[in-house]
Design an enzyme around this catalytic site. Structure first.
Site, PDB file in Angstrom:
ATOM      1  N   HIS A 152      -7.230  12.226  45.202  1.00  0.00           N
ATOM      2  CA  HIS A 152      -7.709  10.986  44.594  1.00  0.00           C
ATOM      3  C   HIS A 152      -6.592   9.984  44.287  1.00  0.00           C
ATOM      4  O   HIS A 152      -6.774   8.784  44.461  1.00  0.00           O
ATOM      5  CB  HIS A 152      -8.496  11.306  43.326  1.00  0.00           C
ATOM      6  N   ASP A 161     -10.032  13.974  48.590  1.00  0.00           N
ATOM      7  CA  ASP A 161     -10.328  13.039  47.513  1.00  0.00           C
ATOM      8  C   ASP A 161     -11.674  13.328  46.858  1.00  0.00           C
ATOM      9  O   ASP A 161     -12.629  13.726  47.529  1.00  0.00           O
ATOM     10  CB  ASP A 161     -10.343  11.621  48.100  1.00  0.00           C
ATOM     11  N   SER A 220     -10.601   3.875  42.266  1.00  0.00           N
ATOM     12  CA  SER A 220     -11.663   4.654  41.630  1.00  0.00           C
ATOM     13  C   SER A 220     -12.669   3.723  40.954  1.00  0.00           C
ATOM     14  O   SER A 220     -13.270   2.877  41.610  1.00  0.00           O
ATOM     15  CB  SER A 220     -11.040   5.663  40.658  1.00  0.00           C
TER      16      SER A 220
END
Length: 296
Positions: free
Chosen positions: A271, A244, A105
């Site tokens: 995610h 995601d 991320s």
């Protein structure tokens, strides 16, 4: 007592000290440095990746402001540039002359920025999981996912954003619907993920991202490094989940901009696909690093 193969401690960086732990320190493989998401999160939710320490040293660290690292009350510290410098300071302090970097991320921003920084050497390869390399693209993807939520949930979110009321129980409940679809689809959530969310450093997150997942108001709102991905002259593996927040189409776009990159989309995951599809994710990362080490 911490064994020679496992250690932990603090590293001085600009603004304070960051907490780190290294597992598998006696293993022969190229070290792997893990860079967590956020901003303002911590290493807790990445703990399953310690399984990779059977072949190589695996290093976790909490970015300044979160987790077990120092939490200085200085908003001037929460910048991309300082967090990138911090990664370099962690690397130098631990003697990581050659390494793999796995960013997740927001951690993918730091991994790419470090790899592209003048004078950087010794990065054997990057694993970019659930990448957020263009805030405008990320925001557009969240709006697209939001449009597919039930109408009642969308209305609650819209009302909260209009009133800037992000603490209301109704908004929190609506966000849980979103998180269950696009952050973690496991039920219940793994304890390590709950622990990470419970320790989120909101001053860092709110300043850099903002209070809303869908409307970016923080300092990262215009961040975009996608135009420099063509400069990555090293092996890169992109991963994302089918659902995601880092949408598959956008992740494929990043991969297409990166010379020789490969892409893996994990079916049914979102995610935190390293938790939702743990065995598949670990196998992908192991294979990628083995191929780089073997020169394939």
């Amino acid at each position: 007592m911490v064994s020679a193969a496992e250690e932990q401690g603090f590293i001085p960086v600009e603004g304070g000290r960051v907490f780190y732990r290294r597992q598998g320190g006696d293993r022969p493989g190229t070290p792997l440095l893990l860079v967590h998401g956020g901003p303002g999160a911590n290493q807790d939710y990445l703990e399953s990746l310690a399984a990779l320490a059977d072949q190589r040293p695996v290093i976790f660290y909490d970015q300044l402001g979160g987790g077990d690292s120092d939490r200085p009350d200085d908003p001037g510290l929460w910048t991309v540039e300082r967090f990138v410098a911090e990664l370099g300071q962690v690397r130098q302090a631990l003697g990581l002359e050659r390494l793999f970097i796995l960013g997740q991320s927001w951690g993918t921003v730091l991994a790419v920025e470090h790899a592209l920084a003048p004078g950087t050497r010794g990065v054997a390869g990057l694993i970019l999981a659930g990448p957020c390399l263009s805030a405008p693209r990320w925001g557009a993807d969240q709006r697209a996912w939001l449009a597919a939520l039930p109408a009642e949930t969308r209305q609650v979110i819209a009302a909260a954003e209009a009133a800037a009321d992000y603490d209301s129980p109704a908004y929190q409940e609506a966000m849980q619907v979103y998180y269950q679809r696009h952050v973690c689809r496991l039920e219940p959530w793994p304890e390590c993920l709950e622990r990470c969310f419970g320790r989120l450093a909101l001053p860092v997150y709110n300043q850099m991202w903002g209070a809303s997942e869908f409307t970016i108001t923080g300092s990262l709102r215009d961040y975009d490094i996608s135009h420099r991905l063509a400069e990555l002259n090293l092996p890169v593996l992109y991963t994302c989940g089918e659902f995601d927040e880092a949408a598959p189409a956008t992740t494929a776009w990043y991969a297409g901009l990166t010379p020789g990159a490969r892409l893996a989309v994990l079916a049914g995951a979102s995610h935190v696909h390293h938790l939702e599809a743990e065995a598949e994710f670990l196998a992908l990362v192991r294979e990628f690093m083995a191929e780089v080490e073997d020169g394939r």
